[in-house]
Design a protein around this motif. Structure first.
Motif, short mmCIF file in Angstrom:
data_model
loop_
_atom_site.label_atom_id
_atom_site.label_comp_id
_atom_site.label_asym_id
_atom_site.label_seq_id
_atom_site.Cartn_x
_atom_site.Cartn_y
_atom_site.Cartn_z
N ARG A 1 36.12 37.75 46.22
CA ARG A 1 35.02 36.83 45.91
C ARG A 1 34.17 37.49 44.83
NH1 ARG A 1 31.99 34.63 50.97
NH2 ARG A 1 33.95 33.47 51.09
N VAL A 2 34.10 36.81 43.69
CA VAL A 2 33.44 37.38 42.50
C VAL A 2 32.21 36.56 42.18
CG1 VAL A 2 33.71 37.99 40.08
CG2 VAL A 2 35.68 38.14 41.63
N LEU A 3 31.05 37.20 42.16
CA LEU A 3 29.79 36.53 41.81
C LEU A 3 29.39 36.94 40.40
CD1 LEU A 3 26.69 36.04 44.07
CD2 LEU A 3 26.41 36.90 41.73
N ILE A 4 29.10 35.96 39.56
CA ILE A 4 28.71 36.20 38.17
C ILE A 4 27.26 35.79 37.98
CG2 ILE A 4 29.19 35.67 35.75
CD1 ILE A 4 32.04 34.93 36.60
N THR B 1 38.72 31.97 36.45
CA THR B 1 39.20 30.77 37.15
C THR B 1 40.71 30.67 37.15
OG1 THR B 1 38.87 29.49 35.11
CG2 THR B 1 37.11 29.40 36.75
N SER B 2 41.37 31.41 36.27
CA SER B 2 42.83 31.41 36.25
C SER B 2 43.41 32.36 37.29
CB SER B 2 43.34 31.80 34.85
OG SER B 2 42.94 33.12 34.53
N HIS B 3 42.55 33.11 37.96
CA HIS B 3 43.00 34.05 38.98
C HIS B 3 42.99 33.36 40.34
CE1 HIS B 3 42.34 36.53 35.64
NE2 HIS B 3 41.95 37.65 36.23
N ASP B 4 43.44 34.09 41.32
CA ASP B 4 43.40 33.59 42.70
C ASP B 4 42.05 33.87 43.35
OD1 ASP B 4 44.60 32.35 45.00
OD2 ASP B 4 44.75 34.35 45.89
#
Length: 283
Positions: free
Chosen positions: A6-9, A25-28
């Motif tokens: 889970r990545v927060l920007i 967004t191209s990652h899982d």
């Protein structure tokens, strides 16, 4: 890594934040891209609340105050965002156990040396923007052991060449497009930068790293390269000059990726190769 992260920007509507959001967004991975309205880094409570809500594994901190000249008139605001904002994000990242990726700048250096600057070189900024970024870097280093500080420079390649050199795309005075023609630095192709950040995260890198495209040049050399590759582009150079600027600019800052080399990660490709690739893709 095989597990879903889970990545927060932060600063997700800015140039760098938008580029990271689109790339990830191209990652899982699950991406939580928060604008300034959703997460105001100046507000410690807001930052902690959002991080506790989403429990990210990684925080990509791209939010920042980037107008070098305006920072001379608004030093408190520059420090609230670049220094204390970084502090708030570091505290929240530590609280939720997230890896923090924090972006710094070549503008932390005086820029008078003929030698390249390594990560161990002592910062000596010549303007408020640079000083506020140094303060933010030091907050991150002191607060959160799981930090990755990426010091970079002269970003390009977040959109098409025509869009980037238009007045709408060049509002930030820290933009490469506003540099004086004689200033020397390291152009950095954003897609390559993002790829390197991903690789560094995969190798669990921590600490301070210089990450730019290989090679250096003057701003005039960079503009000449654009003109040679795309003669049809109507190049409108900035009308502002040093006498009109509120903040003094470093004359020469070349970042040496010594820490990156020590990790065994190859440096980024040369800026001219990246520029040509960008032109072929977007013109």
């Amino acid at each position: 890594m095989s597990s879903r992260r889970r990545v927060l920007i932060t600063g997700a509507q800015g140039r760098l934040g938008t580029a990271f959001r689109k790339a990830w967004t191209s990652h899982d991975d699950e991406v939580i891209a928060l604008s300034r309205q959703e997460l105001d880094v100046k507000d410690a409570e807001s930052v902690m609340k959002q991080c506790e809500r989403y429990q990210p594994n990684i925080i990509i901190h791209t939010a920042g105050y980037t107008d070098i000249d305006l920072a001379e008139e608004e030093p408190e605001e520059a420090y609230r965002i670049n220094a204390y904002g970084a502090r708030h994000v570091a505290l929240a990242a530590r609280a939720v156990g997230a890896q923090l990726v924090h972006f710094s700048t070549d503008q932390v250096f005086q820029g008078s040396s003929e030698q390249s600057y390594e990560e161990t070189s002592y910062p000596l900024p010549v303007h408020t923007y640079g000083a506020s970024k140094v303060a933010g870097d030091r907050f991150v280093q002191a607060i959160h052991p799981q930090h990755l500080i990426v010091r970079t420079a002269w970003l390009f390649g977040t959109s098409s060449i025509k869009e980037e050199i238009s007045s709408a795309a060049c509002s930030s005075r820290s933009s490469i497009w506003h540099a004086e023609s004689t200033v020397i630095g390291c152009p950095t192709y954003v897609p390559d930068l993002i790829h390197h950040v991903e690789e560094m995260l995969g190798q669990r890198c921590h600490g301070l790293y210089h990450v730019t495209s290989s090679g250096s040049c003057s701003m005039q050399e960079f503009r000449d390269a654009i003109g040679a590759l795309t003669p049809a582009i109507d190049w409108q150079q900035s009308s502002s000059d040093q006498a009109q600027r509120r903040a003094r600019r470093p004359e020469r800052v070349v970042l040496e990726p010594a820490a990156l080399i020590r990790t065994g990660i190859p440096p980024m490709r040369h800026w001219y190769e990246a520029l040509a690739d960008w032109m072929n893709r977007n013109v």
